[in-house]
Design a protein around this motif. Structure first.
Motif, PDB file in Angstrom:
ATOM      1  N   GLY A   1      -7.561  -4.955  -2.375  1.00 54.71           N
ATOM      2  CA  GLY A   1      -7.795  -3.586  -1.910  1.00 54.71           C
ATOM      3  C   GLY A   1      -8.949  -3.518  -0.921  1.00 54.71           C
ATOM      4  O   GLY A   1      -8.868  -2.820   0.103  1.00 54.71           O
ATOM      5  N   LYS A   2     -10.003  -4.279  -1.196  1.00 51.00           N
ATOM      6  CA  LYS A   2     -11.137  -4.328  -0.277  1.00 51.00           C
ATOM      7  C   LYS A   2     -10.727  -4.998   1.031  1.00 51.00           C
ATOM      8  O   LYS A   2     -11.107  -4.556   2.122  1.00 51.00           O
ATOM      9  N   PHE A   3      -9.941  -6.053   0.909  1.00 52.65           N
ATOM     10  CA  PHE A   3      -9.461  -6.774   2.083  1.00 52.65           C
ATOM     11  C   PHE A   3      -8.592  -5.872   2.961  1.00 52.65           C
ATOM     12  O   PHE A   3      -8.724  -5.870   4.185  1.00 52.65           O
ATOM     13  N   VAL A   4      -7.724  -5.090   2.348  1.00 49.83           N
ATOM     14  CA  VAL A   4      -6.857  -4.174   3.083  1.00 49.83           C
ATOM     15  C   VAL A   4      -7.693  -3.138   3.838  1.00 49.83           C
ATOM     16  O   VAL A   4      -7.384  -2.791   4.983  1.00 49.83           O
ATOM     17  N   ARG A   5      -8.765  -2.669   3.216  1.00 52.34           N
ATOM     18  CA  ARG A   5      -9.641  -1.706   3.912  1.00 52.34           C
ATOM     19  C   ARG A   5     -10.250  -2.329   5.169  1.00 52.34           C
ATOM     20  O   ARG A   5     -10.366  -1.675   6.212  1.00 52.34           O
ATOM     21  N   VAL A   6     -10.640  -3.596   5.074  1.00 54.96           N
ATOM     22  CA  VAL A   6     -11.195  -4.285   6.241  1.00 54.96           C
ATOM     23  C   VAL A   6     -10.131  -4.393   7.334  1.00 54.96           C
ATOM     24  O   VAL A   6     -10.407  -4.135   8.510  1.00 54.96           O
ATOM     25  N   LEU A   7      -8.906  -4.763   6.956  1.00 55.53           N
ATOM     26  CA  LEU A   7      -7.818  -4.853   7.930  1.00 55.53           C
ATOM     27  C   LEU A   7      -7.537  -3.501   8.580  1.00 55.53           C
ATOM     28  O   LEU A   7      -7.276  -3.427   9.786  1.00 55.53           O
ATOM     29  N   ASP A   8      -7.595  -2.428   7.790  1.00 51.28           N
ATOM     30  CA  ASP A   8      -7.385  -1.083   8.340  1.00 51.28           C
ATOM     31  C   ASP A   8      -8.441  -0.757   9.392  1.00 51.28           C
ATOM     32  O   ASP A   8      -8.133  -0.185  10.441  1.00 51.28           O
TER      33      ASP A   8
ATOM     34  N   ARG B   1       1.396  -6.816  -6.805  1.00 55.23           N
ATOM     35  CA  ARG B   1       0.382  -5.748  -6.754  1.00 55.23           C
ATOM     36  C   ARG B   1      -0.851  -6.266  -6.032  1.00 55.23           C
ATOM     37  O   ARG B   1      -1.180  -7.438  -6.101  1.00 55.23           O
ATOM     38  N   VAL B   2      -1.527  -5.361  -5.378  1.00 53.87           N
ATOM     39  CA  VAL B   2      -2.774  -5.685  -4.699  1.00 53.87           C
ATOM     40  C   VAL B   2      -3.872  -5.781  -5.759  1.00 53.87           C
ATOM     41  O   VAL B   2      -4.015  -4.892  -6.604  1.00 53.87           O
ATOM     42  N   THR B   3      -4.643  -6.861  -5.722  1.00 49.77           N
ATOM     43  CA  THR B   3      -5.761  -7.037  -6.647  1.00 49.77           C
ATOM     44  C   THR B   3      -6.933  -6.163  -6.182  1.00 49.77           C
ATOM     45  O   THR B   3      -6.928  -5.661  -5.049  1.00 49.77           O
TER      46      THR B   3
ATOM     47  N   ARG C   1       3.102 -16.009  -1.716  1.00 42.96           N
ATOM     48  CA  ARG C   1       2.429 -17.103  -2.412  1.00 42.96           C
ATOM     49  C   ARG C   1       1.038 -17.351  -1.819  1.00 42.96           C
ATOM     50  O   ARG C   1       0.051 -17.508  -2.540  1.00 42.96           O
ATOM     51  N   ARG C   2       0.950 -17.357  -0.499  1.00 38.75           N
ATOM     52  CA  ARG C   2      -0.334 -17.581   0.164  1.00 38.75           C
ATOM     53  C   ARG C   2      -1.330 -16.472  -0.184  1.00 38.75           C
ATOM     54  O   ARG C   2      -2.505 -16.736  -0.465  1.00 38.75           O
ATOM     55  N   ASN C   3      -0.848 -15.231  -0.198  1.00 38.56           N
ATOM     56  CA  ASN C   3      -1.740 -14.117  -0.530  1.00 38.56           C
ATOM     57  C   ASN C   3      -2.176 -14.159  -1.987  1.00 38.56           C
ATOM     58  O   ASN C   3      -3.273 -13.716  -2.322  1.00 38.56           O
ATOM     59  N   MET C   4      -1.333 -14.683  -2.859  1.00 43.48           N
ATOM     60  CA  MET C   4      -1.742 -14.855  -4.258  1.00 43.48           C
ATOM     61  C   MET C   4      -2.823 -15.930  -4.357  1.00 43.48           C
ATOM     62  O   MET C   4      -3.788 -15.777  -5.108  1.00 43.48           O
ATOM     63  N   GLU C   5      -2.685 -17.008  -3.600  1.00 41.32           N
ATOM     64  CA  GLU C   5      -3.692 -18.077  -3.604  1.00 41.32           C
ATOM     65  C   GLU C   5      -5.053 -17.557  -3.140  1.00 41.32           C
ATOM     66  O   GLU C   5      -6.086 -17.983  -3.643  1.00 41.32           O
ATOM     67  N   PHE C   6      -5.049 -16.634  -2.188  1.00 44.64           N
ATOM     68  CA  PHE C   6      -6.297 -16.056  -1.680  1.00 44.64           C
ATOM     69  C   PHE C   6      -6.855 -14.978  -2.614  1.00 44.64           C
ATOM     70  O   PHE C   6      -7.949 -14.473  -2.393  1.00 44.64           O
ATOM     71  N   GLY C   7      -6.090 -14.587  -3.631  1.00 43.50           N
ATOM     72  CA  GLY C   7      -6.548 -13.562  -4.559  1.00 43.50           C
ATOM     73  C   GLY C   7      -6.310 -12.145  -4.080  1.00 43.50           C
ATOM     74  O   GLY C   7      -6.859 -11.202  -4.627  1.00 43.50           O
ATOM     75  N   ILE C   8      -5.461 -11.985  -3.075  1.00 45.61           N
ATOM     76  CA  ILE C   8      -5.181 -10.662  -2.513  1.00 45.61           C
ATOM     77  C   ILE C   8      -4.094  -9.957  -3.317  1.00 45.61           C
ATOM     78  O   ILE C   8      -4.135  -8.746  -3.491  1.00 45.61           O
ATOM     79  N   LEU C   9      -3.124 -10.730  -3.806  1.00 42.02           N
ATOM     80  CA  LEU C   9      -2.009 -10.180  -4.577  1.00 42.02           C
ATOM     81  C   LEU C   9      -1.920 -10.844  -5.941  1.00 42.02           C
ATOM     82  O   LEU C   9      -2.382 -11.967  -6.124  1.00 42.02           O
ATOM     83  N   GLU C  10      -1.300 -10.127  -6.869  1.00 45.50           N
ATOM     84  CA  GLU C  10      -0.949 -10.712  -8.153  1.00 45.50           C
ATOM     85  C   GLU C  10       0.539 -10.475  -8.384  1.00 45.50           C
ATOM     86  O   GLU C  10       1.096  -9.483  -7.925  1.00 45.50           O
ATOM     87  N   ARG C  11       1.154 -11.415  -9.070  1.00 45.56           N
ATOM     88  CA  ARG C  11       2.594 -11.358  -9.355  1.00 45.56           C
ATOM     89  C   ARG C  11       2.763 -10.904 -10.796  1.00 45.56           C
ATOM     90  O   ARG C  11       2.139 -11.428 -11.708  1.00 45.56           O
TER      91      ARG C  11
ATOM     92  N   ALA D   1       0.820  -1.211   0.000  1.00 43.60           N
ATOM     93  CA  ALA D   1       0.000   0.000   0.000  1.00 43.60           C
ATOM     94  C   ALA D   1       0.853   1.260   0.000  1.00 43.60           C
ATOM     95  O   ALA D   1       0.441   2.299  -0.500  1.00 43.60           O
ATOM     96  N   SER D   2       2.075   1.152   0.524  1.00 39.31           N
ATOM     97  CA  SER D   2       2.956   2.319   0.555  1.00 39.31           C
ATOM     98  C   SER D   2       3.896   2.371  -0.647  1.00 39.31           C
ATOM     99  O   SER D   2       4.805   3.191  -0.685  1.00 39.31           O
ATOM    100  N   GLY D   3       3.697   1.465  -1.616  1.00 39.18           N
ATOM    101  CA  GLY D   3       4.476   1.526  -2.845  1.00 39.18           C
ATOM    102  C   GLY D   3       5.684   0.611  -2.899  1.00 39.18           C
ATOM    103  O   GLY D   3       6.424   0.618  -3.873  1.00 39.18           O
ATOM    104  N   ILE D   4       5.892  -0.189  -1.873  1.00 37.11           N
ATOM    105  CA  ILE D   4       6.999  -1.148  -1.896  1.00 37.11           C
ATOM    106  C   ILE D   4       6.452  -2.444  -2.485  1.00 37.11           C
ATOM    107  O   ILE D   4       5.628  -3.115  -1.867  1.00 37.11           O
ATOM    108  N   ASN D   5       6.888  -2.763  -3.709  1.00 38.91           N
ATOM    109  CA  ASN D   5       6.290  -3.908  -4.386  1.00 38.91           C
ATOM    110  C   ASN D   5       7.291  -4.947  -4.879  1.00 38.91           C
ATOM    111  O   ASN D   5       6.907  -5.922  -5.495  1.00 38.91           O
ATOM    112  N   ARG D   6       8.560  -4.754  -4.599  1.00 40.47           N
ATOM    113  CA  ARG D   6       9.565  -5.725  -5.020  1.00 40.47           C
ATOM    114  C   ARG D   6      10.039  -6.507  -3.795  1.00 40.47           C
ATOM    115  O   ARG D   6      10.272  -5.928  -2.732  1.00 40.47           O
TER     116      ARG D   6
END
Length: 80
Positions: free
Chosen positions: A58-65, A52-54, A29-39, A3-8
């Motif tokens: 993005g919706k999931f991150v809002r819930v966590l926030d 990148r956040v899918t 890898r786990r977050n990609m399986e859940f559909g939260i991230l894409e590689r 979310a802060s732009g660190i993606n590598r």
């Protein structure tokens, strides 16, 4: 971090003290399986990969926030 732009992955490992590449890769890898991230792999030399956040992520991150805000509120109330 995403979310802060660190993606590598290398940047992520450097940002978190004690985080190993192995643990980071498992988490990514786990977050990609859940559909939260894409590689995203770039056809470059040397190879470059970013995450990148899918839209769902993005919706999931809002819930966590919101959960984090609730936790902080509860901690303030307990401190009173």
């Amino acid at each position: 971090m995403l979310a802060s732009g660190i993606n590598r992955p290398g940047e992520m490992v450097r940002q978190v003290e004690g985080l190993s590449t192995k643990v980071l890769n498992e988490c990514l890898r786990r977050n990609m399986e859940f559909g939260i991230l894409e590689r995203v792999a770039f056809d470059e030399s040397p190879p470059r990969v970013e995450y990148r956040v899918t839209p769902f992520g993005g919706k999931f991150v809002r819930v966590l926030d919101e959960l984090e805000k609730l936790q902080q509120e509860l901690e303030r109330e307990e401190g009173v």
